[in-house]
Design an enzyme around this catalytic site. Structure first.
Site, PDB file in Angstrom:
ATOM      1  N   GLY A  46      55.911  46.683  15.563  1.00 16.40           N
ATOM      2  CA  GLY A  46      55.370  48.035  15.705  1.00 16.40           C
ATOM      3  C   GLY A  46      54.808  48.495  14.374  1.00 16.40           C
ATOM      4  N   GLN A  51      52.539  54.640   8.067  1.00 17.96           N
ATOM      5  CA  GLN A  51      52.865  53.508   7.179  1.00 17.96           C
ATOM      6  C   GLN A  51      51.649  52.949   6.460  1.00 17.96           C
ATOM      7  OE1 GLN A  51      55.160  51.564  10.530  1.00 17.96           O
ATOM      8  NE2 GLN A  51      56.295  50.786   8.777  1.00 17.96           N
ATOM      9  N   CYS A  91      62.258  47.443   9.057  1.00 19.36           N
ATOM     10  CA  CYS A  91      61.040  48.237   8.946  1.00 19.36           C
ATOM     11  C   CYS A  91      60.126  47.587   7.913  1.00 19.36           C
ATOM     12  CB  CYS A  91      61.382  49.666   8.519  1.00 19.36           C
ATOM     13  SG  CYS A  91      59.935  50.736   8.371  1.00 19.36           S
ATOM     14  N   LEU A  92      58.846  47.500   8.244  1.00 16.99           N
ATOM     15  CA  LEU A  92      57.887  46.891   7.314  1.00 16.99           C
ATOM     16  C   LEU A  92      57.781  47.703   6.028  1.00 16.99           C
ATOM     17  CD1 LEU A  92      55.131  45.899   9.901  1.00 16.99           C
ATOM     18  CD2 LEU A  92      56.782  44.383   8.772  1.00 16.99           C
ATOM     19  N   HIS A 133      61.510  54.513  16.884  1.00 15.81           N
ATOM     20  CA  HIS A 133      61.355  54.197  15.455  1.00 15.81           C
ATOM     21  C   HIS A 133      59.957  54.628  14.973  1.00 15.81           C
ATOM     22  CE1 HIS A 133      61.886  51.127  12.001  1.00 15.81           C
ATOM     23  NE2 HIS A 133      60.590  51.402  11.960  1.00 15.81           N
ATOM     24  N   GLU A 134      58.926  54.338  15.786  1.00 16.75           N
ATOM     25  CA  GLU A 134      57.548  54.676  15.378  1.00 16.75           C
ATOM     26  C   GLU A 134      57.298  56.185  15.427  1.00 16.75           C
ATOM     27  OE1 GLU A 134      56.393  52.338  13.940  1.00 16.75           O
ATOM     28  OE2 GLU A 134      57.308  50.617  14.939  1.00 16.75           O
ATOM     29  N   HIS A 137      58.510  57.724  12.355  1.00 14.95           N
ATOM     30  CA  HIS A 137      57.570  57.593  11.236  1.00 14.95           C
ATOM     31  C   HIS A 137      56.539  58.727  11.264  1.00 14.95           C
ATOM     32  CE1 HIS A 137      58.516  53.876   9.134  1.00 14.95           C
ATOM     33  NE2 HIS A 137      58.466  53.137  10.227  1.00 14.95           N
TER      34      HIS A 137
HETATM   35  O1  GNR Z   1      58.901  44.878  12.935  1.00 15.92           O
HETATM   36  C1  GNR Z   1      59.759  45.724  13.196  1.00 15.92           C
HETATM   37  N1  GNR Z   1      60.909  45.342  13.791  1.00 15.92           N
HETATM   38  C2  GNR Z   1      61.855  46.240  14.289  1.00 15.92           C
HETATM   39  C3  GNR Z   1      63.101  45.728  14.663  1.00 15.92           C
HETATM   40  C4  GNR Z   1      64.063  46.559  15.192  1.00 15.92           C
HETATM   41  C5  GNR Z   1      63.800  47.903  15.359  1.00 15.92           C
HETATM   42  C6  GNR Z   1      62.579  48.421  14.990  1.00 15.92           C
HETATM   43  C7  GNR Z   1      61.601  47.597  14.466  1.00 15.92           C
HETATM   44  S1  GNR Z   1      60.051  48.248  14.036  1.00 15.92           S
HETATM   45  C8  GNR Z   1      59.541  47.121  12.783  1.00 15.92           C
HETATM   46  C9  GNR Z   1      58.110  47.403  12.361  1.00 15.92           C
HETATM   47  C10 GNR Z   1      58.039  48.764  11.704  1.00 15.92           C
HETATM   48  O2  GNR Z   1      58.430  49.000  10.594  1.00 15.92           O
HETATM   49  N2  GNR Z   1      57.559  49.734  12.424  1.00 15.92           N
HETATM   50  O3  GNR Z   1      57.509  50.991  11.924  1.00 15.92           O
HETATM   51 NI    NI Z   2      59.121  51.136  10.504  1.00 18.83          NI
END
Ligand code: GNR
Ligand code: NI
Length: 167
Positions: A46, A51, A91-92, A133-134, A137
């Site tokens: 995601g 980001q 999270c990236l 999660h997104e 952000h």
């Molecule tokens: O790549 C991602 N893996 C992930 C694993 C578990 C819960 C959420 C994520 S999202 C993350 C990519 C990211 O940072 N999205 O904002």
């Molecule tokens: Ni993230």
């Protein structure tokens, strides 16, 4: 298409609140294409526009095994949520850190597609985690903010140390 640089926690720009998209136009479709390329290259499941330092309410997600199910959401909103699940998240923007976070197990989301048409989607499991999660952000919230202040401090220290090593 273009790869976009990803902001790293604790960059203050990760805490900006993204603004709703008024019109889904070519600029938004180009942003989605670039975000998808950036997400797949990372690789991640995601990516939120926040980001890549674009403070508009746009997210891309692909939780499929073979990277064949790209989802794009413009102005996503959670309409309903139910249950709880604990997932080890990464999270990236917080590379190398994985921590358990409790979120809703099932959600119903409304958003605009790339034609500007409203749609709703029911999600559960990892897809539901990723959407939450997104959307966090877009509201300026990074997943580590779901953890205790103690853990947040330790994560910041670890990232600072890592940054010194790679510098
Ligand atoms: O790549 C991602 N893996 C992930 C694993 C578990 C819960 C959420 C994520 S999202 C993350 C990519 C990211 O940072 N999205 O904002
Ligand atoms: Ni993230």
């Amino acid at each position: 298409m273009a790869l976009l640089p990803i902001l790293r926690y604790p960059d203050p720009r990760l805490h900006k609140k993204a603004a709703p998209v008024e019109t889904v136009d070519e600029n938004i479709r180009k942003l989605v294409a670039d975000m998808a390329e950036t997400m797949y290259e990372a690789p991640g499941i995601g990516l939120a526009a926040t980001q890549v330092d674009v403070h508009k309410r746009v997210i891309v997600i692909d939780v499929s095994e073979d990277k064949s199910k790209l989802l794009a959401f413009v102005n996503p909103e959670i309409l309903e949520c139910a249950g709880e699940q604990v997932c080890e998240e990464g999270c990236l923007s917080v590379p190398g850190i994985y921590e358990k976070v409790t979120r809703s197990e099932r959600i119903r989301v409304r958003a605009l597609d790339l034609q500007g048409q409203a749609f709703t989607l029911e999600a559960e499991g990892l897809l539901a985690v990723c959407i939450q999660h997104e959307i966090d952000h877009l509201d300026g919230k990074v997943f580590v903010e779901h953890l205790s202040k103690l853990k947040q401090g330790r994560i910041k220290a670890r990232l600072a140390k890592q940054a010194r090593i790679t510098a």
